[in-house]
Scaffold this motif. Structure first.
Motif, short mmCIF file in Angstrom:
data_model
loop_
_atom_site.label_atom_id
_atom_site.label_comp_id
_atom_site.label_asym_id
_atom_site.label_seq_id
_atom_site.Cartn_x
_atom_site.Cartn_y
_atom_site.Cartn_z
N TYR A 19 0.84 -1.20 0.00
CA TYR A 19 0.00 0.00 0.00
C TYR A 19 0.87 1.23 0.00
CZ TYR A 19 -4.74 -1.77 0.60
OH TYR A 19 -5.96 -2.33 0.40
N PRO A 20 0.49 2.34 -0.65
CA PRO A 20 -0.77 2.52 -1.36
C PRO A 20 -0.74 2.07 -2.82
CG PRO A 20 0.41 4.59 -1.32
CD PRO A 20 1.27 3.60 -0.58
N ARG A 23 -3.57 -0.11 -4.20
CA ARG A 23 -4.99 0.27 -4.07
C ARG A 23 -5.75 -0.10 -5.35
NH1 ARG A 23 -6.62 3.85 -0.13
NH2 ARG A 23 -8.17 4.77 -1.53
#
Ligand code: UTP
Length: 271
Positions: A19-20, A23
Protein backbone atom coordinates in the motif's frame (compact mmCIF):
# COMPACT_ATOMS: atom_id res chain seq x y z
CA UNK A 1 8.71 -32.96 -20.12
CA UNK A 2 6.16 -34.51 -17.77
CA UNK A 3 2.54 -35.45 -18.30
CA UNK A 4 1.34 -32.74 -15.95
CA UNK A 5 -0.47 -30.14 -18.02
CA UNK A 6 -2.18 -27.74 -15.65
CA UNK A 7 -0.97 -24.81 -13.59
CA UNK A 8 -2.86 -22.70 -11.09
CA UNK A 9 -1.54 -19.21 -10.38
CA UNK A 10 -3.06 -17.47 -7.33
CA UNK A 11 -2.96 -13.71 -7.80
CA UNK A 12 -5.91 -12.51 -5.74
CA UNK A 13 -4.14 -11.26 -2.61
CA UNK A 14 -4.68 -7.68 -1.48
CA UNK A 15 -0.98 -6.85 -1.41
CA UNK A 16 -1.31 -4.87 1.80
CA UNK A 17 2.46 -4.71 2.21
CA UNK A 18 2.56 -2.63 -0.95
CA UNK A 19 0.00 0.00 0.00
CA UNK A 20 -0.77 2.52 -1.36
CA UNK A 21 0.54 1.26 -4.71
CA UNK A 22 -1.81 -1.72 -4.67
CA UNK A 23 -4.99 0.27 -4.07
CA UNK A 24 -5.82 -0.17 -7.76
CA UNK A 25 -2.65 -1.73 -9.21
CA UNK A 26 -2.25 -5.50 -8.80
CA UNK A 27 1.23 -6.26 -7.49
CA UNK A 28 1.41 -9.06 -10.08
CA UNK A 29 1.46 -6.35 -12.77
CA UNK A 30 4.39 -4.45 -11.29
CA UNK A 31 7.21 -4.28 -13.81
CA UNK A 32 10.50 -6.11 -13.54
CA UNK A 33 12.51 -4.26 -16.19
CA UNK A 34 10.04 -4.25 -19.10
CA UNK A 35 7.57 -7.02 -18.27
CA UNK A 36 5.08 -7.46 -15.45
CA UNK A 37 5.77 -10.10 -12.81
CA UNK A 38 2.83 -12.27 -13.93
CA UNK A 39 4.33 -12.62 -17.41
CA UNK A 40 7.52 -14.10 -15.97
CA UNK A 41 5.38 -16.54 -14.01
CA UNK A 42 3.33 -17.55 -17.06
CA UNK A 43 6.46 -17.93 -19.21
CA UNK A 44 8.04 -20.11 -16.52
CA UNK A 45 5.12 -22.57 -16.43
CA UNK A 46 4.83 -22.66 -20.23
CA UNK A 47 8.57 -23.38 -20.49
CA UNK A 48 7.92 -26.24 -18.05
CA UNK A 49 5.44 -27.92 -20.40
CA UNK A 50 2.19 -26.60 -18.90
CA UNK A 51 -0.53 -25.97 -21.46
CA UNK A 52 -3.57 -25.01 -19.39
CA UNK A 53 -3.43 -22.12 -16.96
CA UNK A 54 -5.85 -20.81 -14.35
CA UNK A 55 -5.15 -17.44 -12.77
CA UNK A 56 -7.04 -16.74 -9.55
CA UNK A 57 -7.94 -13.07 -9.44
CA UNK A 58 -9.92 -11.02 -7.01
CA UNK A 59 -10.91 -7.58 -5.89
CA UNK A 60 -9.35 -4.78 -7.95
CA UNK A 61 -7.51 -7.16 -10.30
CA UNK A 62 -9.39 -6.40 -13.52
CA UNK A 63 -6.17 -5.15 -15.13
CA UNK A 64 -4.71 -8.64 -14.77
CA UNK A 65 -7.43 -10.13 -16.96
CA UNK A 66 -7.09 -7.27 -19.43
CA UNK A 67 -3.36 -7.89 -19.68
CA UNK A 68 -3.98 -11.28 -21.29
CA UNK A 69 -6.62 -10.11 -23.79
CA UNK A 70 -5.72 -9.62 -27.44
CA UNK A 71 -4.15 -6.24 -28.13
CA UNK A 72 -3.86 -4.37 -31.44
CA UNK A 73 -0.05 -4.29 -31.12
CA UNK A 74 0.33 -8.06 -30.64
CA UNK A 75 2.79 -9.39 -33.17
CA UNK A 76 4.08 -5.91 -34.12
CA UNK A 77 7.82 -5.43 -34.30
CA UNK A 78 9.13 -4.50 -30.88
CA UNK A 79 6.07 -5.77 -29.00
CA UNK A 80 7.57 -8.39 -26.72
CA UNK A 81 4.33 -10.02 -25.62
CA UNK A 82 4.10 -13.28 -27.55
CA UNK A 83 0.45 -14.05 -26.86
CA UNK A 84 0.30 -16.47 -29.81
CA UNK A 85 2.71 -18.77 -28.04
CA UNK A 86 0.71 -18.76 -24.80
CA UNK A 87 -1.88 -21.41 -24.03
CA UNK A 88 -5.41 -20.30 -23.17
CA UNK A 89 -5.55 -18.57 -19.80
CA UNK A 90 -8.60 -19.04 -17.62
CA UNK A 91 -9.61 -16.79 -14.76
CA UNK A 92 -11.65 -17.32 -11.64
CA UNK A 93 -12.56 -14.76 -9.03
CA UNK A 94 -11.81 -15.40 -5.36
CA UNK A 95 -14.75 -13.62 -3.77
CA UNK A 96 -13.07 -12.68 -0.49
CA UNK A 97 -9.35 -12.61 0.20
CA UNK A 98 -9.35 -15.28 2.89
CA UNK A 99 -5.88 -16.66 2.27
CA UNK A 100 -3.92 -18.82 -0.14
CA UNK A 101 -5.68 -22.07 0.77
CA UNK A 102 -9.05 -20.42 0.17
CA UNK A 103 -7.79 -19.16 -3.20
CA UNK A 104 -6.72 -22.68 -4.20
CA UNK A 105 -10.22 -23.95 -3.43
CA UNK A 106 -11.43 -22.00 -6.49
CA UNK A 107 -9.25 -24.18 -8.75
CA UNK A 108 -11.14 -27.40 -7.96
CA UNK A 109 -13.23 -27.54 -11.16
CA UNK A 110 -10.30 -26.56 -13.37
CA UNK A 111 -8.04 -29.22 -11.85
CA UNK A 112 -10.48 -32.13 -11.84
CA UNK A 113 -8.60 -35.31 -10.96
CA UNK A 114 -5.25 -34.32 -12.43
CA UNK A 115 -2.08 -33.35 -10.61
CA UNK A 116 -1.27 -29.66 -11.06
CA UNK A 117 1.44 -27.11 -10.50
CA UNK A 118 0.61 -24.32 -8.05
CA UNK A 119 2.81 -21.29 -8.68
CA UNK A 120 2.39 -17.98 -6.86
CA UNK A 121 1.65 -14.95 -8.99
CA UNK A 122 4.03 -12.71 -7.07
CA UNK A 123 7.19 -14.82 -7.21
CA UNK A 124 9.69 -15.19 -10.05
CA UNK A 125 12.21 -18.01 -10.28
CA UNK A 126 15.34 -18.16 -12.39
CA UNK A 127 16.98 -21.53 -12.89
CA UNK A 128 20.65 -22.36 -12.38
CA UNK A 129 20.29 -25.13 -14.99
CA UNK A 130 18.51 -25.53 -18.35
CA UNK A 131 15.49 -26.81 -16.45
CA UNK A 132 13.03 -24.21 -15.13
CA UNK A 133 12.25 -24.50 -11.42
CA UNK A 134 8.61 -25.50 -12.06
CA UNK A 135 9.87 -28.28 -14.35
CA UNK A 136 12.27 -29.44 -11.61
CA UNK A 137 9.28 -29.77 -9.27
CA UNK A 138 7.12 -31.52 -11.88
CA UNK A 139 9.88 -34.06 -12.49
CA UNK A 140 10.22 -34.66 -8.73
CA UNK A 141 6.45 -35.21 -8.43
CA UNK A 142 6.51 -37.82 -11.17
CA UNK A 143 9.55 -39.59 -9.82
CA UNK A 144 8.33 -39.69 -6.21
CA UNK A 145 4.68 -40.08 -7.19
CA UNK A 146 3.83 -37.71 -4.33
CA UNK A 147 3.09 -34.03 -3.72
CA UNK A 148 6.20 -31.84 -3.69
CA UNK A 149 6.96 -28.38 -2.33
CA UNK A 150 9.80 -26.06 -3.38
CA UNK A 151 11.90 -25.20 -0.31
CA UNK A 152 15.06 -23.21 0.28
CA UNK A 153 17.23 -22.36 3.25
CA UNK A 154 16.18 -19.03 4.71
CA UNK A 155 18.06 -16.66 7.02
CA UNK A 156 17.47 -17.44 10.69
CA UNK A 157 15.88 -14.06 11.45
CA UNK A 158 13.52 -14.43 8.46
CA UNK A 159 12.16 -17.83 9.53
CA UNK A 160 8.96 -16.33 10.96
CA UNK A 161 8.05 -15.03 7.47
CA UNK A 162 7.76 -18.57 6.09
CA UNK A 163 6.09 -21.92 6.38
CA UNK A 164 8.90 -24.18 7.61
CA UNK A 165 9.28 -27.93 7.09
CA UNK A 166 10.78 -30.61 9.29
CA UNK A 167 12.00 -33.79 7.64
CA UNK A 168 14.72 -36.20 6.62
CA UNK A 169 16.92 -35.75 3.60
CA UNK A 170 16.39 -38.98 1.65
CA UNK A 171 18.65 -37.97 -1.21
CA UNK A 172 20.50 -34.78 -2.02
CA UNK A 173 18.03 -31.89 -1.80
CA UNK A 174 14.92 -34.10 -1.36
CA UNK A 175 13.32 -34.01 2.09
CA UNK A 176 10.63 -36.39 3.26
CA UNK A 177 8.44 -34.07 5.30
CA UNK A 178 7.51 -34.96 8.90
CA UNK A 179 5.89 -31.65 9.84
CA UNK A 180 5.00 -28.23 8.43
CA UNK A 181 4.65 -25.15 10.59
CA UNK A 182 3.37 -21.79 9.40
CA UNK A 183 5.53 -18.83 10.44
CA UNK A 184 7.20 -20.25 13.60
CA UNK A 185 9.38 -18.15 15.86
CA UNK A 186 13.00 -18.82 14.81
CA UNK A 187 13.84 -20.40 18.21
CA UNK A 188 10.94 -22.89 17.83
CA UNK A 189 11.53 -23.73 14.17
CA UNK A 190 12.49 -27.34 13.38
CA UNK A 191 14.73 -26.28 10.47
CA UNK A 192 15.60 -23.33 8.24
CA UNK A 193 13.92 -24.87 5.18
CA UNK A 194 11.26 -22.40 4.07
CA UNK A 195 8.35 -23.02 1.71
CA UNK A 196 8.83 -20.71 -1.24
CA UNK A 197 5.72 -20.74 -3.41
CA UNK A 198 5.84 -23.54 -5.99
CA UNK A 199 4.06 -26.81 -5.37
CA UNK A 200 2.93 -29.82 -7.38
CA UNK A 201 -0.21 -31.23 -5.83
CA UNK A 202 -3.01 -33.69 -6.51
CA UNK A 203 -6.74 -33.23 -6.12
CA UNK A 204 -6.74 -34.61 -2.55
CA UNK A 205 -5.47 -31.20 -1.39
CA UNK A 206 -9.04 -29.88 -1.78
CA UNK A 207 -10.35 -32.30 0.86
CA UNK A 208 -7.65 -31.09 3.25
CA UNK A 209 -8.46 -27.43 2.58
CA UNK A 210 -12.07 -28.16 3.48
CA UNK A 211 -10.96 -29.47 6.88
CA UNK A 212 -8.79 -26.57 8.03
CA UNK A 213 -9.73 -23.55 10.12
CA UNK A 214 -8.40 -20.02 9.60
CA UNK A 215 -4.94 -19.75 11.17
CA UNK A 216 -2.45 -16.93 11.61
CA UNK A 217 -3.94 -13.55 10.49
CA UNK A 218 -7.42 -15.14 10.17
CA UNK A 219 -6.44 -16.56 6.75
CA UNK A 220 -6.80 -20.12 5.51
CA UNK A 221 -3.18 -21.27 5.27
CA UNK A 222 -2.11 -23.77 2.63
CA UNK A 223 0.59 -24.95 5.03
CA UNK A 224 -2.14 -26.16 7.41
CA UNK A 225 -3.81 -28.15 4.61
CA UNK A 226 -0.44 -29.64 3.64
CA UNK A 227 0.16 -30.61 7.27
CA UNK A 228 -3.08 -32.63 7.19
CA UNK A 229 -2.11 -34.18 3.87
CA UNK A 230 1.26 -35.21 5.28
CA UNK A 231 -0.54 -37.31 7.89
CA UNK A 232 -2.23 -39.27 5.08
CA UNK A 233 0.63 -39.83 2.67
CA UNK A 234 4.26 -38.90 1.98
CA UNK A 235 5.01 -35.40 0.74
CA UNK A 236 8.45 -34.04 -0.10
CA UNK A 237 10.34 -30.77 0.05
CA UNK A 238 12.57 -30.12 -2.97
CA UNK A 239 15.56 -27.78 -2.77
CA UNK A 240 15.46 -26.39 -6.29
CA UNK A 241 18.43 -25.26 -8.35
CA UNK A 242 17.71 -21.61 -8.93
CA UNK A 243 16.97 -18.25 -7.40
CA UNK A 244 13.63 -17.01 -6.10
CA UNK A 245 12.49 -13.41 -6.30
CA UNK A 246 9.46 -12.75 -4.11
CA UNK A 247 8.18 -9.32 -5.11
CA UNK A 248 5.61 -9.11 -2.31
CA UNK A 249 7.22 -6.19 -0.49
CA UNK A 250 8.57 -2.86 -1.69
CA UNK A 251 12.13 -3.73 -0.67
CA UNK A 252 12.11 -7.12 -2.41
CA UNK A 253 10.56 -5.69 -5.57
CA UNK A 254 13.16 -2.92 -5.77
CA UNK A 255 15.97 -5.45 -5.25
CA UNK A 256 14.57 -7.78 -7.93
CA UNK A 257 14.11 -4.88 -10.36
CA UNK A 258 17.70 -3.78 -9.83
CA UNK A 259 19.10 -7.29 -10.21
CA UNK A 260 17.20 -8.05 -13.42
CA UNK A 261 18.22 -4.64 -14.81
CA UNK A 262 21.88 -5.27 -14.02
CA UNK A 263 21.70 -8.59 -15.87
CA UNK A 264 19.95 -7.13 -18.94
CA UNK A 265 22.44 -5.94 -21.56
CA UNK A 266 19.91 -3.43 -22.91
CA UNK A 267 19.70 -1.53 -19.64
CA UNK A 268 22.61 -2.56 -17.42
CA UNK A 269 24.50 0.67 -18.15
CA UNK A 270 21.65 2.70 -16.61
CA UNK A 271 22.22 1.68 -13.01
P1 UTP B 1 0.76 -13.17 0.06
O1 UTP B 1 0.37 -13.32 1.48
O2 UTP B 1 2.17 -12.91 -0.27
O3 UTP B 1 -0.05 -12.04 -0.69
O4 UTP B 1 0.18 -14.38 -0.74
P2 UTP B 1 -1.01 -10.90 -0.23
O5 UTP B 1 -2.05 -11.38 0.69
O6 UTP B 1 -1.45 -10.27 -1.51
O7 UTP B 1 0.03 -9.92 0.44
P3 UTP B 1 -0.03 -9.02 1.73
O8 UTP B 1 0.44 -9.94 2.83
O9 UTP B 1 -1.42 -8.48 1.87
O10 UTP B 1 0.97 -7.93 1.42
C1 UTP B 1 0.92 -15.19 -1.62
C2 UTP B 1 0.16 -15.42 -2.92
O11 UTP B 1 -1.15 -15.88 -2.69
C3 UTP B 1 -2.11 -15.04 -3.32
C4 UTP B 1 -1.41 -13.72 -3.55
O12 UTP B 1 -1.94 -13.04 -4.68
C5 UTP B 1 0.04 -14.15 -3.77
O13 UTP B 1 0.27 -14.52 -5.12
N1 UTP B 1 -3.31 -14.92 -2.46
C6 UTP B 1 -3.16 -14.60 -1.15
C7 UTP B 1 -4.55 -15.12 -3.01
O14 UTP B 1 -4.69 -15.40 -4.22
N2 UTP B 1 -5.64 -14.98 -2.20
C8 UTP B 1 -5.55 -14.65 -0.88
O15 UTP B 1 -6.59 -14.56 -0.21
C9 UTP B 1 -4.25 -14.45 -0.35
Amino acid sequence: MTRIRKAVIPAAGLGTRFYPLTRSQPKELLPIVDKPVIQYVVEEVVASGINEILIITGRGKEALTAYFEDHPLDGERGASFGIDSLPPINFVNQRQQKGLADAVRYAKNFVGDEPFALVLGDTIYTSKTDVPVTAQLLAAYERLNSPVIAVERVQHEKISDYGIIDGKEIEKGIWKIDALIEKPEPQNAPSDLGITGTYVLASDIFEMINKIQPGKNGEYQLTDALALLQKERPIYGVEFEGTRYDIGTKELWIKAFAEFTRKDVRFSNLI
